[in-house]
Design an enzyme around this catalytic site. Structure first.
Site, mmCIF file in Angstrom:
data_model
loop_
_atom_site.group_PDB
_atom_site.id
_atom_site.type_symbol
_atom_site.label_atom_id
_atom_site.label_comp_id
_atom_site.label_asym_id
_atom_site.label_seq_id
_atom_site.Cartn_x
_atom_site.Cartn_y
_atom_site.Cartn_z
ATOM 1 N N GLY A 1 -8.981 71.668 40.525
ATOM 2 C CA GLY A 1 -9.828 70.490 40.699
ATOM 3 C C GLY A 1 -10.978 70.593 39.728
ATOM 4 O O GLY A 1 -10.761 70.796 38.545
ATOM 5 N N GLU A 2 -12.151 70.509 40.236
ATOM 6 C CA GLU A 2 -13.351 70.600 39.392
ATOM 7 C C GLU A 2 -14.278 71.628 40.037
ATOM 8 O O GLU A 2 -14.847 71.403 41.113
ATOM 9 C CB GLU A 2 -14.000 69.210 39.300
ATOM 10 C CG GLU A 2 -15.348 69.187 38.650
ATOM 11 C CD GLU A 2 -15.408 69.957 37.340
ATOM 12 O OE1 GLU A 2 -16.277 70.835 37.232
ATOM 13 O OE2 GLU A 2 -14.585 69.688 36.437
ATOM 14 N N SER A 3 -14.414 72.768 39.352
ATOM 15 C CA SER A 3 -15.099 73.904 39.976
ATOM 16 C C SER A 3 -16.557 73.602 40.316
ATOM 17 O O SER A 3 -17.062 74.063 41.342
ATOM 18 C CB SER A 3 -15.010 75.130 39.065
ATOM 19 O OG SER A 3 -15.581 74.855 37.802
ATOM 20 N N CYS B 1 -6.723 77.617 38.638
ATOM 21 C CA CYS B 1 -7.569 76.838 37.722
ATOM 22 C C CYS B 1 -9.024 76.768 38.218
ATOM 23 O O CYS B 1 -9.717 77.775 38.139
ATOM 24 C CB CYS B 1 -6.953 75.471 37.483
ATOM 25 S SG CYS B 1 -7.544 74.716 35.955
ATOM 26 N N ARG C 1 -14.826 78.634 31.347
ATOM 27 C CA ARG C 1 -14.383 77.326 31.824
ATOM 28 C C ARG C 1 -13.959 76.447 30.640
ATOM 29 O O ARG C 1 -14.535 76.560 29.563
ATOM 30 C CB ARG C 1 -15.574 76.697 32.541
ATOM 31 C CG ARG C 1 -15.231 75.701 33.560
ATOM 32 C CD ARG C 1 -16.482 75.315 34.336
ATOM 33 N NE ARG C 1 -16.405 73.926 34.642
ATOM 34 C CZ ARG C 1 -17.216 72.990 34.182
ATOM 35 N NH1 ARG C 1 -18.220 73.308 33.400
ATOM 36 N NH2 ARG C 1 -17.023 71.753 34.523
ATOM 37 N N ILE D 1 -4.307 72.494 32.730
ATOM 38 C CA ILE D 1 -5.061 71.233 32.661
ATOM 39 C C ILE D 1 -6.550 71.566 32.557
ATOM 40 O O ILE D 1 -7.165 72.005 33.534
ATOM 41 C CB ILE D 1 -4.792 70.363 33.910
ATOM 42 C CG1 ILE D 1 -3.287 70.123 34.091
ATOM 43 C CG2 ILE D 1 -5.555 69.033 33.804
ATOM 44 C CD1 ILE D 1 -2.898 69.585 35.466
ATOM 45 N N ARG D 2 -7.101 71.370 31.368
ATOM 46 C CA ARG D 2 -8.510 71.762 31.127
ATOM 47 C C ARG D 2 -8.813 73.120 31.779
ATOM 48 O O ARG D 2 -9.752 73.286 32.552
ATOM 49 C CB ARG D 2 -9.471 70.690 31.626
ATOM 50 C CG ARG D 2 -9.385 69.415 30.773
ATOM 51 C CD ARG D 2 -10.328 68.317 31.231
ATOM 52 N NE ARG D 2 -11.734 68.701 31.178
ATOM 53 C CZ ARG D 2 -12.443 68.863 30.056
ATOM 54 N NH1 ARG D 2 -11.885 68.705 28.879
ATOM 55 N NH2 ARG D 2 -13.708 69.191 30.116
ATOM 56 N N HIS E 1 -1.411 75.871 37.134
ATOM 57 C CA HIS E 1 -1.189 75.235 38.447
ATOM 58 C C HIS E 1 0.247 75.435 38.941
ATOM 59 O O HIS E 1 1.074 74.522 38.787
ATOM 60 C CB HIS E 1 -1.448 73.736 38.347
ATOM 61 C CG HIS E 1 -2.846 73.366 38.022
ATOM 62 N ND1 HIS E 1 -3.805 73.162 38.990
ATOM 63 C CD2 HIS E 1 -3.458 73.161 36.833
ATOM 64 C CE1 HIS E 1 -4.948 72.837 38.409
ATOM 65 N NE2 HIS E 1 -4.767 72.834 37.109
ATOM 66 N N GLU F 1 1.256 75.111 41.733
ATOM 67 C CA GLU F 1 1.480 74.166 42.828
ATOM 68 C C GLU F 1 2.059 72.834 42.365
ATOM 69 O O GLU F 1 2.498 72.034 43.187
ATOM 70 C CB GLU F 1 0.164 73.931 43.601
ATOM 71 C CG GLU F 1 -0.940 73.181 42.859
ATOM 72 C CD GLU F 1 -1.801 74.067 41.951
ATOM 73 O OE1 GLU F 1 -1.392 75.196 41.643
ATOM 74 O OE2 GLU F 1 -2.878 73.593 41.538
HETATM 75 N N1 GLN Z 1 -11.938 72.232 34.121
HETATM 76 C C1 GLN Z 1 -11.957 72.327 35.542
HETATM 77 C C2 GLN Z 1 -13.200 73.038 36.062
HETATM 78 O O1 GLN Z 1 -14.058 73.366 35.352
HETATM 79 C C3 GLN Z 1 -10.734 73.045 36.070
HETATM 80 C C4 GLN Z 1 -9.533 72.202 35.807
HETATM 81 C C5 GLN Z 1 -8.445 72.316 36.838
HETATM 82 O O2 GLN Z 1 -8.615 72.854 37.930
HETATM 83 N N2 GLN Z 1 -7.338 71.722 36.485
HETATM 84 O O3 GLN Z 1 -13.314 73.259 37.200
#
Ligand code: GLN
Length: 216
Positions: A65-67, A97, A126, A155-156, A196, A198
């Protein structure tokens, strides 16, 4: 919500009932995908948003997700210290991630107010892969997974820049501009991947984690 009904404990799911109870931190991110993967591995997934829910699980998954968003929500839901305490007490955990970022002991290129959990002695960068390859897929040889490489979706994603003593490197990027970068690690009962598992339907990493929880 789907994830809630999927994760609700039910009396009639025989195989699920016998599996370990594994929480999925459900503040933000791809919670539903982890719930589905854990169920397919025979574990009993439950959503964790409160301290009491955290107290009831054998182990915890921290989703992608987004940390920085998850970090803020951990503080807002008063879960940060309870989660740190459970990790200190040896609760098994798996982060993918953003979850990997949260489990780190040091995070580079994050917001100054972002919190992390120090579940693994590692420095994580990150959004490390940069623009050109900020999302990609590859086949990844993965230590402990014997029957072929793992399909890895990034993904990023972060990578790991330093691991402490006692941290096993399970996978590195096999080729390309980021060749050799560490993307999967384990310290004791805590596992983390930059990618990921999952989202691919390949359950082998989740199975490794469920086995680790069963053994704990
Ligand atoms: N770039 C996201 C972060 O900084 C992580 C990306 C992801 O979980 N797919 O949290």
């Amino acid at each position: 919500m789907n994830a809630t009904s999927v994760a609700a404990p039910t009396a009639d799911t025989g195989s699920a009932r016998s599996g370990p109870t594994i929480g999925v931190l459900a503040l933000q991110g791809d919670v539903r995908e982890h719930v589905a993967a854990l169920e397919r591995c025979g574990a009993r997934p439950v959503l964790v948003r409160r301290e009491s829910e955290l107290g009831a699980v054998d182990a915890l998954v921290l989703p992608g997700g987004e940390s920085t968003a998850i970090s803020k929500l951990l503080e807002a839901f008063e879960l940060l210290e309870p989660l740190r305490a459970r990790l200190r007490d040896g609760m098994p955990a798996f982060g993918s991630c953003a979850g990997m970022i949260l489990l780190a002991s040091e995070v580079l290129d994050t917001r100054p107010d972002a919190q992390h959990l120090s579940g693994i002695d590692m420095t994580v960068r990150r959004n490390a892969f940069g623009r050109q390859v900020d999302s990609f897929e590859t086949d990844l040889p993965f230590a402990g997974v014997t029957d072929g490489p793992v399909r890895a979706v990034f993904i990023r994603a972060p990578w790991v820049e330093r691991v402490g003593e006692g941290v096993d490197v399970l996978a590195t990027v096999p080729h390309g501009p980021a060749a050799g970068r560490i993307v999967a690690v384990r310290q004791g009962k805590v596992l983390a991947t930059s990618f990921h598992p999952e989202v691919t339907g390949d359950l082998r990493v989740h199975r490794m984690f469920v086995d680790l929880v069963r053994a704990a």
